[in-house]
Design an enzyme around this catalytic site. Structure first.
Site, short mmCIF file in Angstrom:
data_model
loop_
_atom_site.label_atom_id
_atom_site.label_comp_id
_atom_site.label_asym_id
_atom_site.label_seq_id
_atom_site.Cartn_x
_atom_site.Cartn_y
_atom_site.Cartn_z
N HIS A 115 0.93 -1.20 -0.02
CA HIS A 115 0.03 0.01 0.00
C HIS A 115 0.77 1.31 -0.14
O HIS A 115 0.48 2.16 -0.32
CB HIS A 115 -0.85 -0.07 1.17
CG HIS A 115 -0.16 0.13 2.49
ND1 HIS A 115 0.30 -0.96 3.24
CD2 HIS A 115 -0.01 1.26 3.32
CE1 HIS A 115 0.88 -0.76 4.25
NE2 HIS A 115 0.56 0.53 4.57
N HIS A 179 4.47 8.35 12.51
CA HIS A 179 3.60 7.30 13.28
C HIS A 179 4.20 6.20 13.53
O HIS A 179 5.59 6.31 13.20
CB HIS A 179 2.53 6.91 11.96
CG HIS A 179 3.43 6.41 10.60
ND1 HIS A 179 4.15 7.22 9.96
CD2 HIS A 179 3.03 5.12 10.09
CE1 HIS A 179 4.61 6.34 8.92
NE2 HIS A 179 4.13 5.26 8.98
#
Length: 310
Positions: A115, A179
């Site tokens: 992704h 993140h």
């Protein structure tokens, strides 16, 4: 010739973990704006600098950089699976040009992209399909990582090739910002996970579902302030975004691997892809920030930046 660049965060949790509707609407609007920028630029081919999430590159043979000559999307987190349309001769020409510039880079005829490459390509294809693409892997997840200086050198070498190219070339940076994804590390992995980190191999359906479901669960836990992962860091993201928008691609040169991990999370290292993409534009690019917000449900500092060369 280079027609511009788009740098953007990706998050595999976006389509399942619902965030505040107003935040989602602003982010979606920024992606549409970037897609309109792509449409107006009318690229013939896109070059995307992307990170892997231990899906296509493993410690059995781990280059810092790799150009995909033939590549397949694995279709994780709802992205489309299948072969990418890579112009083989042009991808080889790019790799040879980068090597000739003094930057060592590998090539692959069996690249697997996840992704990290597929999601931004799909988002940005809303108005102008980015079918012809050359993927460039930048190791951002499996230490030791390439230095920021070498990432800039890679970007500059790709930019020199793109500027001479007869095609209209769009440069994409996919990754970050802050993140802390639940990615295993060699130093702490149990024996079976360590073996997979080295040997690789495709996950079966049950393994893929378990891995993705665990990530979705972390997003929900983060929104409830119950996750053990490091939350997105808006202050660090703002510092990085402001520097990149101002043309300062050396902003993290003095930062150690550990310090970036401690404040930007394990995924903060993906900002390397943005630096490579912007370095491709040359030293005097003009950048516009379209969006930034830390989205707990997506466990990511979500940013979108578009830029054009001087």
């Amino acid at each position: 010739m280079i027609v511009g660049s788009v740098c953007l965060s990706h998050s595999p949790l976006k389509d399942r973990n619902r965030a505040d509707p107003a935040v989602e609407a602003r982010f979606d609007a920024s992606v549409r704006q970037a897609a309109e920028f792509v449409e107006a630029a009318g690229p013939d081919v896109a070059v995307i600098f992307y990170p892997d999430h231990v899906n296509g590159f493993f410690y059995g043979m781990l280059p810092p950089f790799c150009v995909g000559i033939e590549a397949t999307s694995i279709g994780d987190y709802g992205t489309a699976a299948g072969a990418l349309e890579i112009p083989e001769e042009r991808a080889l020409d790019l790799a040879e040009s980068v090597l000739g510039s003094g930057v060592d880079i590998a090539i692959s005829y069996s690249m697997k992209v996840d992704h990290g490459a597929a999601q931004p390509l799909e988002w940005l294809s809303e108005r102008h399909p980015l079918a012809r693409v050359i993927p460039i892997f930048v190791n951002c997840a499996a230490p030791p990582l390439p230095t920021f200086q070498r990432v800039r050198a890679l970007g500059a070498a790709v930019g020199a090739w793109a500027e001479r190219a007869p095609e209209r070339v769009l440069i994409i940076g996919s990754g970050g910002l802050s993140h802390d994804p639940p990615v295993p590390a060699m130093a702490t992995a149990p024996a079976d996970v360590r073996s997979r980190l080295i040997a690789g191999g495709s996950l079966n359906h049950a393994q893929r579902y378990q891995r993705q479901n665990r990530a979705h669960g972390e997003g929900s836990a983060m929104a409830r302030k119950q996750s053990s992962l490091l939350p997105a860091n808006p202050d660090w993201d703002r510092m990085v975004l402001d520097a990149l928008a101002a043309g300062d691609l050396a902003v993290l040169d003095a930062a150690s691997h550990a310090s970036i991990t401690s404040v930007g999370g394990r995924g903060g290292h993906e900002v390397r892809t943005w630096m490579a993409a912007l370095a491709a534009l040359g030293p005097d690019y003009a950048a516009t920030e379209l969006f930034y917000e830390a989205v707990d449900e997506w466990i990511t500092g979500m940013g979108v930046l578009q830029a054009v060369p001087a």
